[in-house]
Design an enzyme around this catalytic site. Structure first.
Site, PDB file in Angstrom:
ATOM      1  N   ARG A 287       0.839  -1.194   0.000  1.00 34.25           N
ATOM      2  CA  ARG A 287       0.000   0.000   0.000  1.00 34.25           C
ATOM      3  C   ARG A 287       0.875   1.245   0.000  1.00 34.25           C
ATOM      4  O   ARG A 287       1.992   1.239   0.499  1.00 34.25           O
ATOM      5  CB  ARG A 287      -0.898   0.021   1.244  1.00 34.25           C
ATOM      6  CG  ARG A 287      -2.114  -0.897   1.148  1.00 34.25           C
ATOM      7  CD  ARG A 287      -3.002  -0.805   2.384  1.00 34.25           C
ATOM      8  NE  ARG A 287      -2.299  -1.247   3.577  1.00 34.25           N
ATOM      9  CZ  ARG A 287      -1.720  -0.452   4.459  1.00 34.25           C
ATOM     10  NH1 ARG A 287      -1.777   0.860   4.325  1.00 34.25           N
ATOM     11  NH2 ARG A 287      -1.090  -0.943   5.504  1.00 34.25           N
TER      12      ARG A 287
ATOM     13  N   TYR B 292      -1.718  -3.597  -6.863  1.00 29.26           N
ATOM     14  CA  TYR B 292      -1.431  -4.362  -5.657  1.00 29.26           C
ATOM     15  C   TYR B 292      -2.459  -4.204  -4.548  1.00 29.26           C
ATOM     16  O   TYR B 292      -2.792  -3.087  -4.144  1.00 29.26           O
ATOM     17  CB  TYR B 292      -0.048  -3.973  -5.102  1.00 29.26           C
ATOM     18  CG  TYR B 292       0.427  -4.958  -4.072  1.00 29.26           C
ATOM     19  CD1 TYR B 292       1.114  -6.108  -4.449  1.00 29.26           C
ATOM     20  CD2 TYR B 292       0.126  -4.783  -2.734  1.00 29.26           C
ATOM     21  CE1 TYR B 292       1.500  -7.041  -3.510  1.00 29.26           C
ATOM     22  CE2 TYR B 292       0.514  -5.713  -1.785  1.00 29.26           C
ATOM     23  CZ  TYR B 292       1.205  -6.837  -2.190  1.00 29.26           C
ATOM     24  OH  TYR B 292       1.590  -7.770  -1.263  1.00 29.26           O
TER      25      TYR B 292
ATOM     26  N   LYS C   4      -9.747  -2.184   1.695  1.00 31.87           N
ATOM     27  CA  LYS C   4      -9.498  -1.031   2.568  1.00 31.87           C
ATOM     28  C   LYS C   4     -10.288   0.198   2.106  1.00 31.87           C
ATOM     29  O   LYS C   4     -10.815   0.950   2.920  1.00 31.87           O
ATOM     30  CB  LYS C   4      -7.995  -0.715   2.629  1.00 31.87           C
ATOM     31  CG  LYS C   4      -7.140  -1.895   3.076  1.00 31.87           C
ATOM     32  CD  LYS C   4      -7.565  -2.410   4.438  1.00 31.87           C
ATOM     33  CE  LYS C   4      -7.053  -3.786   4.751  1.00 31.87           C
ATOM     34  NZ  LYS C   4      -5.919  -3.932   5.597  1.00 31.87           N
TER      35      LYS C   4
ATOM     36  N   HIS D 188     -10.527  -2.357  11.452  1.00 29.22           N
ATOM     37  CA  HIS D 188      -9.447  -3.228  10.953  1.00 29.22           C
ATOM     38  C   HIS D 188      -9.240  -4.355  11.963  1.00 29.22           C
ATOM     39  O   HIS D 188      -8.260  -4.375  12.697  1.00 29.22           O
ATOM     40  CB  HIS D 188      -8.176  -2.376  10.802  1.00 29.22           C
ATOM     41  CG  HIS D 188      -7.067  -3.031  10.043  1.00 29.22           C
ATOM     42  ND1 HIS D 188      -5.737  -2.659  10.201  1.00 29.22           N
ATOM     43  CD2 HIS D 188      -7.060  -4.007   9.100  1.00 29.22           C
ATOM     44  CE1 HIS D 188      -4.977  -3.379   9.390  1.00 29.22           C
ATOM     45  NE2 HIS D 188      -5.741  -4.205   8.722  1.00 29.22           N
TER      46      HIS D 188
ATOM     47  N   SER E  81      -1.366  -3.587  10.272  1.00 28.83           N
ATOM     48  CA  SER E  81      -1.019  -4.455   9.153  1.00 28.83           C
ATOM     49  C   SER E  81       0.213  -5.302   9.474  1.00 28.83           C
ATOM     50  O   SER E  81       1.189  -4.806  10.043  1.00 28.83           O
ATOM     51  CB  SER E  81      -0.732  -3.589   7.922  1.00 28.83           C
ATOM     52  OG  SER E  81      -1.876  -2.811   7.635  1.00 28.83           O
TER      53      SER E  81
ATOM     54  N   CYS F  76       0.619  -7.605  11.693  1.00 31.08           N
ATOM     55  CA  CYS F  76       0.882  -7.758  13.127  1.00 31.08           C
ATOM     56  C   CYS F  76       0.106  -8.915  13.746  1.00 31.08           C
ATOM     57  O   CYS F  76      -0.079  -8.972  14.959  1.00 31.08           O
ATOM     58  CB  CYS F  76       0.589  -6.460  13.860  1.00 31.08           C
ATOM     59  SG  CYS F  76       1.807  -5.182  13.498  1.00 31.08           S
TER      60      CYS F  76
ATOM     61  N   ASP G 154      -9.470  -9.702   8.786  1.00 33.30           N
ATOM     62  CA  ASP G 154      -8.928  -8.363   8.507  1.00 33.30           C
ATOM     63  C   ASP G 154      -9.900  -7.219   8.803  1.00 33.30           C
ATOM     64  O   ASP G 154      -9.473  -6.159   9.220  1.00 33.30           O
ATOM     65  CB  ASP G 154      -8.494  -8.286   7.037  1.00 33.30           C
ATOM     66  CG  ASP G 154      -7.542  -7.127   6.742  1.00 33.30           C
ATOM     67  OD1 ASP G 154      -6.565  -6.938   7.517  1.00 33.30           O
ATOM     68  OD2 ASP G 154      -7.759  -6.407   5.762  1.00 33.30           O
TER      69      ASP G 154
ATOM     70  N   ARG H 251       2.000 -12.183  -0.522  1.00 28.85           N
ATOM     71  CA  ARG H 251       0.674 -12.504   0.008  1.00 28.85           C
ATOM     72  C   ARG H 251       0.083 -13.746  -0.658  1.00 28.85           C
ATOM     73  O   ARG H 251       0.429 -14.072  -1.793  1.00 28.85           O
ATOM     74  CB  ARG H 251      -0.276 -11.323  -0.256  1.00 28.85           C
ATOM     75  CG  ARG H 251       0.135 -10.018   0.409  1.00 28.85           C
ATOM     76  CD  ARG H 251      -0.608  -9.779   1.688  1.00 28.85           C
ATOM     77  NE  ARG H 251      -0.043  -8.709   2.505  1.00 28.85           N
ATOM     78  CZ  ARG H 251      -0.607  -8.266   3.633  1.00 28.85           C
ATOM     79  NH1 ARG H 251      -1.732  -8.798   4.059  1.00 28.85           N
ATOM     80  NH2 ARG H 251      -0.049  -7.322   4.350  1.00 28.85           N
TER      81      ARG H 251
END
Ligand code: GTP
Ligand code: SPV
Ligand code: MN
Length: 592
Positions: A80, A208, A217, A237, A259, A261, A286, A375
């Site tokens: 991002r 991406y 998001k 989130h 993110s 974590c 998420d 990912r």
């Protein structure tokens, strides 16, 4: 010439305003053909074949990884881009210091110039999608227009996409309009713009993840967060997970970690062998949409239908479920390759890479084989701990909310907020080391309130006020906790084993919410009494446990001052009640 499999006409069930918008976009972007996605299996296969033919995907070993593919994104397009992400509201103040802001008219002009003729020679895909169960009153629809087959295929894994979503959208009347083009993948011509007042997203120049999969998001956090504030709910989130104890009771918790974590890992946690009888039920990894229910509890749905998860670190020991899940029907982005065409990443404890994520011969001197933000994209249904409650239109009731950061020092393994208002401060004061999920430095501690720094689509001061207001509307408030799996010793080693062992902390949290587990008060909140935390079979030396649960008043006094200065950055919009809560912590930390 259009390929036979392209559906060129707008389906009869498409609302007129949608068909008209698609025509307008096509007139500006000039694609060779328009394809309306129906979300079918055959369409997914067609998209895959198209990308294989174009070299946008590589087929992975069909024996060991059936239905799996590797996508390599442009090397300058791997995460991002927060500095290129804007919230475009009528007034600058609405976006707040936590967002980049641009006036809507200026943003539109800029984007029109970029979108002009950008789809020449390409297919324009129209992707109707539904965030949340199709029959849920809490679900919301959107349409993403894109010139990327990778985005179209990924949206099928990540959302409820296609004809059923189009039908739901036609019923709803309104939908979020997301316009996306990969452009030339030029970082100097890359912007992700949000127009919350008109429910629009425009994204150019990136293929991406969060930049390009607009349901995630952009829609489900930034735009939905704006709607949630006005309608009385929360778009967060957060992962959502059900934890079933040995007596068969299930409690659901929702956890906000920044993110990379640990949300995906916690959401599909595998209980340690020394905790028999515990079962995990994954709802989401998420994003959570949280609503006060008629029964006074807080209820949660997962708006997504798939996982876009961090690959490095995944193995049979850290996360058996994720590891098994990604052995079939998975799209990998930016991992390395073995000689047998199997995907490879750092932390996978078997095999050897021959090619790195950029397709170059692997050489440890030039960096890791897999990009740190590589990912996997996979349907949530492939998760061995998938819960059928994921499809419940009402969602699941939430027992506890958990905030967590990645902090090598200071923050203890877990503590409990005194009440909702204190919990809002605990969330607002969160800080975490930055990760590879966004471009920029990694490992730098920054404030990340509620893990929403990159995703809150409006002023943080108003956002915290909204959290406080929500507390008034929930009669049976969830307990609020903060956790830290990432505290380290002087040599830089993690003190806590993490992963499946995190269940020990979750068990304490749930027992605590039931009024069963013991705790000791500290100035920052309540810490588990040693005997109340199940550590059997862990083999952690006593001094390590003591350090994990320690609260150093001198360090925390300094932290409180930093939090105070941080709140000041948001000026008069910071709720007075939040400042008073901070004063309370400051007072409790005063030496006697
Ligand atoms: P986003 O998808 O970016 O929002 O991230 P996420 O919060 O879902 O993070 P994820 O679970 O994918 O974890 C990111 C990284 O943290 C991976 O490399 C994991 O292996 C690692 N990780 C996850 N849980 C733990 C833990 O309990 N302890 C330690 N030490 N590492 C963990
Ligand atoms: C995150 O960065 O928090 C993610 C990955 O979940 S992305 O979809 O790229 O935002
Ligand atoms: Mn995320």
């Amino acid at each position: 010439m259009a390929i036979a499999s392209d559906r060129l006409e707008s389906p009869a069930r498409a609302p007129v305003e949608l068909a008209r918008w698609v025509e307008q976009v096509a007139a500006r972007t000039r694609p060779d053909r328009v394809h309306w996605c129906d979300g079918s299996e055959s369409e997914y296969r067609m998209l895959i074949e198209r990308m294989l033919a174009a070299g946008e995907l590589l087929r992975l070993n069909p024996a060991s990884f059936p239905g799996c593919y590797l996508h390599r994104s442009h090397p300058t397009d791997v995460a991002r881009v927060e500095h290129l992400t804007f919230v475009c509201t009528g007034q600058r103040d609405q976006a707040g210091p936590n967002n980049n802001w641009m006036a809507p008219a200026e943003a539109r002009r800029k984007m029109e110039a970029l979108f002009d003729g950008c789809m020449r020679g390409r297919t324009l895909y129209v992707i109707p999608y539904c965030m949340g169960p199709l029959d849920s009153p809490y679900a919301r629809c959107g349409v993403e227009i894109t010139d990327s087959a990778y985005v179209a295929a990924t949206m099928r894994l990540m959302t409820r996409m296609g004809t059923a979503a189009l039908d739901r959208l036609a019923q709803d009347g309104s939908f979020v309009r997301g316009l996306h083009s990969i452009g030339e993948l030029d970082p100097s011509r890359r912007f992700i713009m949000h127009f919350p007042e008109t429910l629009e997203i425009q994204s150019f120049g990136s293929g991406y993840g969060g930049n390009a999969l607009l349901g995630k998001k952009c829609h489900a956090l930034r735009i939905a967060g704006w709607q949630a504030r006005h309608e009385g709910w929360l778009a967060e989130h957060m992962l959502i997970v059900g934890i079933e104890n040995p007596s068969g009771e299930t409690h659901y918790i929702a956890c906000a970690f920044p993110s990379a974590c640990g949300k995906t890992n916690l959401a599909m946690l595998v209980p340690p062998a020394s905790m028999p009888g515990w079962t995990i039920h994954t709802i989401g990894d998420d994003i959570a949409w949280l609503h006060p229910g008629p029964d006074g509890r807080l209820w949660a749905i997962n708006p997504e239908a798939g996982f876009f998860g961090v690959v490095p670190g995944t193995n049979a020991h850290t996360n058996r479920h994720a590891f098994d899940m990604i052995h079939r029907d998975t799209i990998f982005t930016n991992v390395g390759l073995t000689a047998d065409d199997e995907p490879w990443w750092e932390g996978l404890d078997v095999g050897q890479p021959v090619t790195d994520w950029q397709g170059r011969p692997y050489d440890p001197a030039t960096g890791p084989a897999a990009h740190p933000n590589s990912r996997f994209t996979v349907s949530a249904r492939q998760n061995p701990s998938y819960s059928p409650m994921t499809d419940d239109p009402q969602g699941v009731p939430i027992t506890a909310l958990v905030f967590g950061g990645r902090r090598r020092r200071l923050a203890p393994l877990v503590f409990e907020a005194r009440d909702w208002q204190h919990g809002v401060l605990v969330g607002a004061a969160m800080a975490s080391e930055t990760t590879a999920a966004a471009t920029g430095d990694v490992g730098v501690v920054r404030r990340d309130p509620m893990a929403m720094k990159p995703f809150a689509g409006y002023h943080f001061g108003d956002y915290w006020q909204h959290w406080l207001d929500m507390g008034e509307r929930i009669a049976q408030k969830p307990g609020i906790y903060q956790v830290n799996w990432f505290r380290r010793d002087a040599a830089g080693r993690f003190l806590w084993p993490g992963y499946g062992e995190n269940l020990r902390v979750l068990a304490w949290i749930i027992e605590r919410c039931q009024g069963r587990a013991a705790a000791d008060d500290t100035p920052i909140g309540a810490i588990p009494r040693r005997t109340a935390l199940n550590l059997s079979g862990l083999d952690l030396p006593d001094p390590m446990i003591a350090e994990l649960l320690s609260v150093n008043p001198a360090e925390w006094r300094q932290e409180v001052e930093e939090i105070g200065r941080y709140l000041d950055e948001f000026g008069a919009r910071v709720p007075e009640r939040l400042r008073r809560e901070l004063d309370g912590v400051r007072r409790r930390l005063k030496p006697a």
